[in-house]
Design an enzyme around this catalytic site. Structure first.
Site, short mmCIF file in Angstrom:
data_model
loop_
_atom_site.label_atom_id
_atom_site.label_comp_id
_atom_site.label_asym_id
_atom_site.label_seq_id
_atom_site.Cartn_x
_atom_site.Cartn_y
_atom_site.Cartn_z
N ASP B 125 3.83 -5.64 -0.44
CA ASP B 125 4.36 -6.56 0.55
C ASP B 125 3.30 -6.91 1.59
OD1 ASP B 125 5.97 -7.98 2.23
OD2 ASP B 125 7.13 -6.27 2.94
N ASP B 327 3.25 -14.95 2.31
CA ASP B 327 4.00 -13.71 2.19
C ASP B 327 4.31 -13.43 0.72
OD1 ASP B 327 5.62 -11.53 2.66
OD2 ASP B 327 7.37 -12.71 3.21
#
Lengths: 31, 418
Positions: B125, B327
């Site tokens: 992440d 992201d």
């Protein structure tokens, strides 16, 4: 804030160069 | 004219829009140093795929993606209260049973932790910082994960971080919460926008990326109280910009340099590489910007979008008003509404030969391809500062629910200043 999400990142090589403050893209990154 | 037209369109077999039930590895960088295979959490290449009962539907994935985006907005709003119109209660009331901020359309890598090492499948992440995994004895609560839960007592190199350690105080910026203290041991707590969380001991142990890339004293969260589905993964690998993130902790070795390729489908594989060993020569660079409200995010400057070879007429101010981040955990790109309206309009115009289908959650431009064996659709490129054009792959244009509901995989924010 806009977001460049993971669907659009598929098969690109995405390169994070945190020390130099730059982000790289290259097509066909997985094959 | 026909040649020009074809040059700016993708043509694919409709059947290729759906992932195969068999894993077909495709990654190339695995022979290089510090490179890990990347697989989709719920695809056939994943060890977590065995837990088929918990695979979310496409609509559920989009719901969870909204939870993540709201969580990102909430995080930005929390750092600078009043700088945004985000209603924090909106994010806080999302049900944790829908998953977590990490969402569902995520990718995992397997790393080793401890001595001897235990393999753990972690969601990677770039939108968060601290790495955490569920830990025995799960004093309060652990969710179901596929790998055996990490047991500190079985690792000869594990140690807790003391409350008086300076790195304990670093948790405030990495998690957004002040650290706690229990029996002199530093306690971390990270809570996400949908009320899911991980709380536990802040610790260090040996992290093994590959047999030749072993990192001692890696700081991570040893979760004793964890809630959220997290798709059967063992936790999260934080690749953000904070000093507790993996790239920052390993900066001496890898110089904050990492790259990844996300596979074209859930039945294929990609890679995550640390250090510059995996860099392609044809790579084009743009500048990373800093989001003032959230310096751990990777800020990017989008300057334009083209559809079918034609650049859309969008004022630069539309993109600069709210800024943007990249992201790895958000599934669907979010655009300022003015930019999304222009993208949608141009795309629909160039897809007028195909029947449209019902919208799917946040996606409002969907097509029914059930009567076609192959389809052609306009190529989309994003432009970033420095004149960098990034062509979106054919598999990155659509989000597929079924062949009769194939949707343009972009969504608009509610306001240009978001």
């Amino acid at each position: 804030t806009g977001i460049f999400g993971n669907t659009q990142q598929k098969t690109l090589q995405v390169l994070y160069d945190g020390a130099a403050g730059r982000l790289g893209f290259s097509t066909g990154g997985c094959t | 004219a026909e040649s020009h037209h074809l040059q700016h369109r993708h043509t694919i077999q409709v059947s290729s829009l759906l992932p195969s039930s068999v894993c077909s590895p495709a990654a190339q960088a695995l022979d290089k140093k510090a490179s890990l295979p990347v697989v989709h959490k719920h695809g056939p290449c994943s060890r977590l795929h065995q837990d088929k009962a918990n695979i979310p539907t496409p609509a559920e994935v989009l719901l969870q993606d909204e939870a993540r985006v709201k969580s990102i907005r909430s995080k930005l709003a929390k750092i600078y209260p009043g700088s945004s119109n985000v209603e924090e209660t909106d994010a806080a009331t999302l049900p944790a049973k829908d998953g977590s901020v990490v969402g569902s359309g995520n990718y995992i890598v397997t790393v080793g932790l401890g001595t001897p090492k235990k393999d753990l499948s972690l969601i990677f992440d770039t939108g968060s910082d601290i790495t955490w995994t569920q830990c025995q004895p799960c004093v309060r609560s652990c969710y179901k994960q596929q790998d055996p839960i990490f047991s500190p007592s079985q690792s000869s190199t594990y140690s807790n971080i003391s409350c008086t350690s300076t790195v304990c105080n670093s948790l405030a910026s990495a998690t957004g919460n002040s650290p706690g203290c229990s029996s002199s041991t530093c306690v971390y707590a990270i809570q996400y926008g949908d009320s899911s969380f991980s709380v536990g001991f802040f610790a260090k142990d040996t992290l093994t990326l590959t047999p030749s890339d072993v990192y001692n004293d890696f700081l991570f969260g040893c979760g004793q109280n964890n809630r959220g589905l997290f798709g059967g993964s063992a936790g999260l690998l934080g690749l953000g910009r904070d000093k507790l993130s993996l790239p920052s902790q390993t900066a001496l070795k890898y110089k904050k340099f990492f790259s990844y390729c996300l596979p074209s489908s859930a039945s294929s594989t990609g890679f995550l590489t640390f250090g510059d060993g995996g860099a392609s020569k044809s790579i084009k660079f743009t500048t990373l910007s800093t989001i003032s409200q959230g310096s751990s995010f990777y800020g990017i400057d989008i300057t334009g979008i083209s559809v079918g070879g034609q650049k859309l007429s969008i004022a630069a101010s539309v993109f600069t008003a709210g800024g943007a981040i990249i992201d790895s955990g958000t599934v669907i790109s979010r655009l300022p509404p003015t930019a999304y309206a222009a993208l949608k309009s141009a795309f629909r115009k160039q897809m007028s030969q195909y029947p449209m289908a019902q919208p799917l959650s946040i996606l409002d431009t969907c097509y029914d391809f059930s009567k076609y064996s192959s389809v052609s659709f306009p190529k989309i490129s994003f432009f970033f500062s420095g004149g960098v054009e990034v062509p979106i792959a054919a598999k990155g244009v659509f989000y597929v629910s079924s062949i009769s509901q194939v949707c343009l995989g972009f969504a608009g924010n509610s306001d240009d200043s978001d």
